[in-house]
Every structure is written in C-alpha cells, then in structure tokens.
Design a protein around this motif. Structure first.
Motif, PDB file in Angstrom:
ATOM      1  N   UNK A 228       0.870  -1.178   0.000  1.00  0.00           N
ATOM      2  CA  UNK A 228       0.000   0.000   0.000  1.00  0.00           C
ATOM      3  C   UNK A 228       0.906   1.228   0.000  1.00  0.00           C
ATOM      4  N   UNK A 229       0.728   2.115  -0.963  1.00  0.00           N
ATOM      5  CA  UNK A 229       1.591   3.284  -1.121  1.00  0.00           C
ATOM      6  C   UNK A 229       0.845   4.523  -0.635  1.00  0.00           C
ATOM      7  N   UNK A 230       1.347   5.103   0.445  1.00  0.00           N
ATOM      8  CA  UNK A 230       0.650   6.188   1.150  1.00  0.00           C
ATOM      9  C   UNK A 230       1.500   7.457   1.108  1.00  0.00           C
ATOM     10  N   UNK A 231       0.855   8.608   0.917  1.00  0.00           N
ATOM     11  CA  UNK A 231       1.587   9.869   0.771  1.00  0.00           C
ATOM     12  C   UNK A 231       1.083  10.902   1.780  1.00  0.00           C
ATOM     13  N   UNK A 232       2.037  11.580   2.414  1.00  0.00           N
ATOM     14  CA  UNK A 232       1.742  12.715   3.296  1.00  0.00           C
ATOM     15  C   UNK A 232       2.446  13.934   2.706  1.00  0.00           C
ATOM     16  N   UNK A 233       1.680  14.995   2.442  1.00  0.00           N
ATOM     17  CA  UNK A 233       2.252  16.217   1.887  1.00  0.00           C
ATOM     18  C   UNK A 233       2.184  17.330   2.924  1.00  0.00           C
ATOM     19  N   UNK A 234       3.250  18.125   3.009  1.00  0.00           N
ATOM     20  CA  UNK A 234       3.275  19.218   3.966  1.00  0.00           C
ATOM     21  C   UNK A 234       4.179  20.326   3.456  1.00  0.00           C
ATOM     22  N   UNK A 235       4.060  21.482   4.082  1.00  0.00           N
ATOM     23  CA  UNK A 235       4.916  22.640   3.789  1.00  0.00           C
ATOM     24  C   UNK A 235       5.164  23.328   5.123  1.00  0.00           C
ATOM     25  N   UNK A 236       6.411  23.581   5.515  1.00  0.00           N
ATOM     26  CA  UNK A 236       6.722  23.993   6.888  1.00  0.00           C
ATOM     27  C   UNK A 236       6.043  25.267   7.361  1.00  0.00           C
ATOM     28  N   UNK A 237       6.125  26.350   6.594  1.00  0.00           N
ATOM     29  CA  UNK A 237       5.637  27.629   7.082  1.00  0.00           C
ATOM     30  C   UNK A 237       6.361  28.007   8.361  1.00  0.00           C
ATOM     31  N   UNK A 238       5.708  28.760   9.227  1.00  0.00           N
ATOM     32  CA  UNK A 238       6.323  29.135  10.505  1.00  0.00           C
ATOM     33  C   UNK A 238       5.962  28.166  11.619  1.00  0.00           C
ATOM     34  N   UNK A 239       5.066  27.201  11.318  1.00  0.00           N
ATOM     35  CA  UNK A 239       4.655  26.200  12.304  1.00  0.00           C
ATOM     36  C   UNK A 239       4.789  24.815  11.673  1.00  0.00           C
ATOM     37  N   UNK A 240       6.031  24.347  11.495  1.00  0.00           N
ATOM     38  CA  UNK A 240       6.233  23.112  10.732  1.00  0.00           C
ATOM     39  C   UNK A 240       5.564  21.887  11.335  1.00  0.00           C
ATOM     40  N   UNK A 241       5.556  21.762  12.666  1.00  0.00           N
ATOM     41  CA  UNK A 241       4.906  20.596  13.263  1.00  0.00           C
ATOM     42  C   UNK A 241       3.387  20.671  13.121  1.00  0.00           C
ATOM     43  N   UNK A 242       2.841  21.872  13.232  1.00  0.00           N
ATOM     44  CA  UNK A 242       1.410  22.024  13.021  1.00  0.00           C
ATOM     45  C   UNK A 242       1.018  21.674  11.596  1.00  0.00           C
ATOM     46  N   UNK A 243       1.822  22.105  10.633  1.00  0.00           N
ATOM     47  CA  UNK A 243       1.555  21.788   9.228  1.00  0.00           C
ATOM     48  C   UNK A 243       1.693  20.286   8.980  1.00  0.00           C
ATOM     49  N   UNK A 244       2.729  19.665   9.572  1.00  0.00           N
ATOM     50  CA  UNK A 244       2.917  18.225   9.397  1.00  0.00           C
ATOM     51  C   UNK A 244       1.758  17.462  10.036  1.00  0.00           C
ATOM     52  N   UNK A 245       1.311  17.912  11.202  1.00  0.00           N
ATOM     53  CA  UNK A 245       0.165  17.281  11.857  1.00  0.00           C
ATOM     54  C   UNK A 245      -1.070  17.339  10.957  1.00  0.00           C
ATOM     55  N   UNK A 246      -1.290  18.481  10.318  1.00  0.00           N
ATOM     56  CA  UNK A 246      -2.422  18.617   9.393  1.00  0.00           C
ATOM     57  C   UNK A 246      -2.279  17.639   8.222  1.00  0.00           C
TER      58      UNK A 246
END
Length: 405
Positions: A228-246
């Motif tokens: 199963x091939x799963x993708x998580x996309x994110x962009x750091x901004x000024x709150x990188x962990x918040x963006x990654x959590x989203x």
C-alpha cells in the motif's frame, strides 16, 4: 436518452483503493463533459452520511444511478464490493442499456477480473486521458467516436502543479524516472534548483503519482507486490509541526481512517518527539492484513523551516522519519538552491545530505521536447484539434521557464 442533469454514476471500490477512487470521482465531475451533462458521482467516502442504515443508503444510491463503475485495484473485487457488483449485474441484465464498467487500475488487466465481470467492456488506468474519455463515453452513453473535451482550463498559469493536477503535468518523465531510481536507494532526498525551475511540480505532480502508482514496487518477475503506497504532503511555514500534523491527519482521513483516529495521530505529531512523529506517520497509512504499507513524506519549500523556532526539533523529526536501512518511510524535500546554506546550521542534516545514501538532486531546465509537450498535450485534453496543436508548437516556449517552482 437520459436528460442532462440526471446522470448519476455509482462508483464502487474496495476500502484499500479509497484514495484512487476519490481522485477518479473528482476528475470525472470536474471534466467538461460531466459539467455539460450534469453527471454526479456517488461514492461512499463523500456521500454516505453519518447515522442511518448504510446498506439502505447504498441500495438507494444504486437504484437511482444511471451507470455503475467498479474500480478494480491490485486486490481485485473484495468484501462488500461483491454485493454492490451483484446488484449492478442484476440491473444490467434487466436493463440492457445500463452501463456497467470495470475500471482497471494501473498494473491490472482484464485477466484480473472475476469471470462474471469479464464479459463487460472495461477501461484501463483512468489517469490516462484516452481511458478517462472511454469511461465518460460509457457512463454518459455517448457515441464511441465522439470527441470529448476533458479540461476547460488545461494550464495552471503561474501556479505549481500538484497531485490533483498530475494529469496535466508533462515534459518531466525522465526526471521523474530519475527520482524513482534514487528513492530505491535512499530514504532521504533533497530536490533543489533555481527559483521557478519546477521543483514542486516535479515532486507533487510527477513523483507523488508515480509513488502512489507503485513505481517502487518490486519487479514483476519476483511475484506480485501488494504494498500500500501512502503519501503525506506538507509545507513547513512558521509552524512546521502544526503543518505536518495537518498533513498526517488529512492523509489518514482521505484513506479511510476515522476523524477521531486521524486527530489522535495529529496530536502525536504535535508532541515534536521524533519517535512519536514516526509512529503517527506509520499508523496513518491504510491497514490491510498481509499487506505492507510504505509512506512518502513530501516537504515542499523546505527552506521555510529555517525561520521557525521549531527548526532544530523539526529537522530531528524528519531525520528520524528517514531512518537509513528502513524503507517504510521515505522523505523528499524541495528547496531553492540559494537557501542550501541553511542546512549547514544543522550538522546531522548537512552530513546526511552530503552522504552517498542521501543525495541531492539538482533540477535543470526542461528540454525543448519537454517544453513542446507542456503546451500540446494539455491542449489535447481540452479537445483542441491536432492541426491547431501543431501550429501552437511554433510559439516560443521560453515563457514556461518563468513558471513558479
């Protein structure tokens, strides 16, 4: 003849193929022909409301449908999909003009269909424009030779292409192949280049669909690969962990995790503890007994991390995700070349990116052949005649170098 505005396609799929089926539903409804004829796609992930009896809702949707399609992924027709297909078969036998269309995912063939479906004319990988046209003709009951315009706006302007516009992304096939080859050897990859060179487009619209499509699967001669091939996309901004959590939460919800579970995973990411972040990313991938999951984490415009007070912890978490020797998670970063110096402030990151196991990929300008494809192939999706497309090939193609990364 069905009046415009009354076309309803029931799209059946296995839970493991939810992401691909949702993308197909979106592409169908966004096509020009669907808008012209008022085609609506019924799919459980978006149309099966909370509460009530789900079997009743499914039966009602099937009864109201004017066409039925079943998405056949690598796992074939499984679980409740059998029941949905059985109902559709009964209706197709009674109503000879009721379209029943098997949709074969990339890597599957008509030989993978159950015998009771093999008698129906299927379509191939719907990511291919010609196959999507066949599907639209079938469900709308249009003449086989009718020319279809799939896209009203075949170009994205100065925006970067993303995975939702991957079908419009052309001219970087060679570079996509090169990234796939590198990811076979490394869990961490930095894609860099000048501003406007197309880094984000290459990764989001080239690499991501290739990864989801199983391009990193083992060779066919080694047996079937049911990863199963799963993708998580994110962009750091000024709150990188918040963006990654989203990003983790959104990816988990998109592939079938409940809202509560997806929120719990996001909370794990917000702890900023590398091991918990890793657990969240792995746990967010779809689960199916006997099938391994592999995850691609894309961090677009990675240079943004440098201005965050979380930068040190963020880098540590990303390096933990991309653990050497463990191919369950791969991390791809895109970064402008003029910001590479920022990596030197983080010794562990700098060491990994300079090592042979975590190379940098420098993206160069697109070839002239690629630039022609950028212009002409999207026009084909818009229904522009070949002669007119050839005339447009004479237009200077240097303007495409001004596209944002």
């Amino acid at each position: 003849m069905i009046p415009d505005g009354e076309h309803s396609l029931f799209l059946s799929h296995a839970g493991i193929d939810s992401e691909a089926a949702l993308r197909l539903a979106q592409r169908l409804e966004e096509s020009e022909e669907a808008k012209t004829h008022g085609l609506k796609v019924w799919i459980d992930k978006t149309d099966l409301g909370a509460g009530g009896r789900w079997k009743d809702a499914l039966q009602s949707a099937l009864a109201k449908s004017t066409a039925f399609a079943v998405y056949v992924g690598s796992h074939g027709v499984v679980n409740w999909v059998w029941d949905e297909v059985s109902v559709a078969l009964d209706r197709a036998h009674k109503e000879r003009d009721y379209p029943l269309v098997p949709v074969l995912a990339a890597g599957t063939t008509s030989a993978d269909l159950p015998s009771f479906l093999s008698q129906y004319q299927g379509v191939g990988d719907p990511e291919q424009p010609d196959e999507l046209r066949k599907l639209l003709r079938a469900v709308l009951r249009l003449e086989p030779r009718r020319k279809l315009a799939i896209e009203r706006e075949p170009f994205v302007g100065l925006q970067a292409y993303d995975s939702s516009k991957a079908h419009l992304f052309f001219g970087r096939e060679k570079e996509t192949d090169e990234l796939i080859a590198l990811l076979r050897e490394t869990p961490l990859l930095l894609v860099t280049g000048d501003s406007g060179s197309g880094k984000s487009s290459l990764v989001l619209a080239g690499l991501v669909p290739a990864f989801r499509g199983g391009r990193l699967a083992r060779p066919p001669d080694e047996g079937p690969d049911e990863t199963i091939w799963h993708v998580v996309e994110t962009r750091p901004g000024t709150d990188p962990f918040g963006r990654l959590a989203d990003g983790v939460r959104d990816a988990a919800e998109r592939t079938g995790a409940g809202t509560a579970k997806a929120s719990d995973l996001a909370d794990l990411v917000r702890t900023r503890q590398p091991d918990k972040v890793r657990d969240a990313v792995l746990s967010g991938a779809p689960k199916d007994p006997g099938r391994p999951s592999k995850v691609l984490v894309v961090v677009d415009q990675f240079e943004e991390f440098r201005s965050s007070p979380q930068a040190t912890a963020y880098v540590a978490a990303l390096l933990r995700l991309a653990t050497p020797g463990d191919d369950r998670i791969r991390v791809v970063l895109t970064m402008r070349r003029d910001y590479l110096y920022a990596c030197d402030s983080f010794p562990d990151l700098s060491e990994r990116l300079q090592g042979k196991s975590s190379p940098r990929y420098l993206l160069h300008r697109m070839s002239r052949k690629g630039l022609r494809e950028v212009i002409t192939k999207p026009l084909d999706l818009a229904g522009i005649d070949e002669r007119d497309r050839e005339d447009l090939e004479q237009i200077p193609v240097e303007f495409t170098h001004n596209r944002r990364a």
